[in-house]
Design a protein around this motif. Structure first.
Motif, PDB file in Angstrom:
ATOM      1  N   HIS A  77       0.849  -1.198   0.000  1.00 48.14           N
ATOM      2  CA  HIS A  77       0.000   0.000   0.000  1.00 48.14           C
ATOM      3  C   HIS A  77       0.877   1.237   0.000  1.00 48.14           C
ATOM      4  O   HIS A  77       2.098   1.150   0.119  1.00 48.14           O
ATOM      5  CB  HIS A  77      -0.993  -0.014   1.162  1.00 48.14           C
ATOM      6  N   HIS A 111       1.325   3.839   1.972  1.00 51.80           N
ATOM      7  CA  HIS A 111       1.845   4.549   3.149  1.00 51.80           C
ATOM      8  C   HIS A 111       3.370   4.594   3.153  1.00 51.80           C
ATOM      9  O   HIS A 111       4.041   3.635   2.776  1.00 51.80           O
ATOM     10  CB  HIS A 111       1.332   3.884   4.436  1.00 51.80           C
ATOM     11  N   ASP A 167       5.682   4.382   5.379  1.00 51.50           N
ATOM     12  CA  ASP A 167       6.516   3.399   6.087  1.00 51.50           C
ATOM     13  C   ASP A 167       6.631   2.081   5.316  1.00 51.50           C
ATOM     14  O   ASP A 167       7.327   1.163   5.742  1.00 51.50           O
ATOM     15  CB  ASP A 167       6.039   3.175   7.535  1.00 51.50           C
ATOM     16  N   HIS A 168       5.972   2.002   4.160  1.00 50.09           N
ATOM     17  CA  HIS A 168       6.103   0.827   3.285  1.00 50.09           C
ATOM     18  C   HIS A 168       6.704   1.187   1.922  1.00 50.09           C
ATOM     19  O   HIS A 168       6.927   0.311   1.098  1.00 50.09           O
ATOM     20  CB  HIS A 168       4.742   0.147   3.098  1.00 50.09           C
ATOM     21  N   HIS A 171      -7.261  -2.238   5.619  1.00 52.98           N
ATOM     22  CA  HIS A 171      -6.520  -1.101   6.163  1.00 52.98           C
ATOM     23  C   HIS A 171      -7.278   0.165   5.754  1.00 52.98           C
ATOM     24  O   HIS A 171      -8.355   0.069   5.177  1.00 52.98           O
ATOM     25  CB  HIS A 171      -5.096  -1.166   5.592  1.00 52.98           C
ATOM     26  N   ASP A 175      -0.184  -4.242   6.595  1.00 53.50           N
ATOM     27  CA  ASP A 175      -0.981  -3.517   7.600  1.00 53.50           C
ATOM     28  C   ASP A 175      -2.453  -3.886   7.445  1.00 53.50           C
ATOM     29  O   ASP A 175      -3.026  -3.748   6.360  1.00 53.50           O
ATOM     30  CB  ASP A 175      -0.842  -2.001   7.396  1.00 53.50           C
ATOM     31  N   HIS A 219      -5.557  -1.107  12.108  1.00 54.52           N
ATOM     32  CA  HIS A 219      -4.452  -1.909  12.629  1.00 54.52           C
ATOM     33  C   HIS A 219      -4.966  -2.890  13.675  1.00 54.52           C
ATOM     34  O   HIS A 219      -6.115  -2.809  14.118  1.00 54.52           O
ATOM     35  CB  HIS A 219      -3.393  -1.004  13.272  1.00 54.52           C
TER      36      HIS A 219
HETATM   37 ZN   LIG Z   1      -0.324   1.548   6.525  1.00 57.21          ZN
END
Ligand SMILES: [Zn+2]
Length: 236
Positions: free
Chosen positions: A36, A38, A40-41, A121, A142, A181
């Protein structure tokens, strides 16, 4: 910051590829599956490409469902946040290819069959099922409480492990719910959906809450449940 490196050349998510790998190791990564949009990915994708742009023969294929590819085109490789490497150094031989994959459609890369599976998510997100001739693993990415992922995982021949998330402690259940989450409590309910006796590894604990999450996960007293260790190599 989430990334899983498979057989040196394939990555699931790119939250920490350029951070965790040496330049030589980064050059070997050819195919990345993004769950996805976001940060942090995805946040090390720009640096991974930038670091290796001039390396002879370097090119990268990024696979994701169409919604995630669109987000990367519009918000990441948009010539504002970062150059559009899908047309650099030129349109004919770009260093970056963004490849759309339909949910539950398999892609074969470097001896691995990888299949995105939708999870729950707050933005369009898939986990991934990774299979070779001997082993299968499920990575949820996530997600809050979800269904299809577990259904598919339960049917996998040679299932060796499941990797899922637990981002917040139980006392932040409301926050976990609105952000899509899991907490140890909702993880426990998710694991009731898993009908296979395999190790389950957790990632995603927010650093501020890691201590509480570890304690609450231990209190679940599930023998094959543990927290994924950063930098460690796992063999399945
Ligand atoms: Zn995420």
């Amino acid at each position: 910051m989430t990334s899983l490196l498979l057989n040196d050349t394939v990555a699931l998510d790119a939250g920490w590829v350029s951070g965790a790998l040496s330049l030589k190791e980064q050059e070997k990564v050819k195919d990345i599956f993004i769950s996805h949009s976001h940060l942090d990915h995805t946040c090390t994708l720009p640096f991974l490409i930038d670091n290796n742009f001039s390396a002879p023969g370097f090119s990268l294929r990024i696979y994701a469902i169409p919604e995630v590819v669109a987000s990367m085109k519009n918000h990441l490789f948009n010539n504002a946040t970062w150059p559009d490497f899908t047309s650099l150094p030129n349109d004919l031989t770009p260093v970056l290819k963004l490849v759309e994959v339909k949910a539950e459609e398999s892609v074969l890369v470097n001896g691995l069959t990888i299949r995105p599976v939708p999870v729950s998510h707050i933005v369009p997100t898939t986990g991934f099922i990774v299979e070779d001739r001997r082993a299968s693993i499920g990575f949820s990415s996530d997600t809050g409480p979800t269904h299809r992922f577990w259904e598919i995982v339960n049917d996998l021949p040679n299932l060796k492990a499941v990797i899922t998330e637990t981002s917040f402690p139980n006392e932040l259940q409301d926050l976990a719910q609105i952000s899509g989450h899991l907490t140890p409590r909702t993880l426990d309910a998710e694991l009731e959906k898993l009908k296979r006796d395999v190790p389950v590894y957790l990632y995603g604990g927010k650093p501020k809450h890691l201590k509480a999450i570890r304690k609450q996960v231990a209190a679940l007293k599930r023998k094959k449940l543990s927290i994924l260790e950063q930098g460690k190599t796992y063999k399945f």
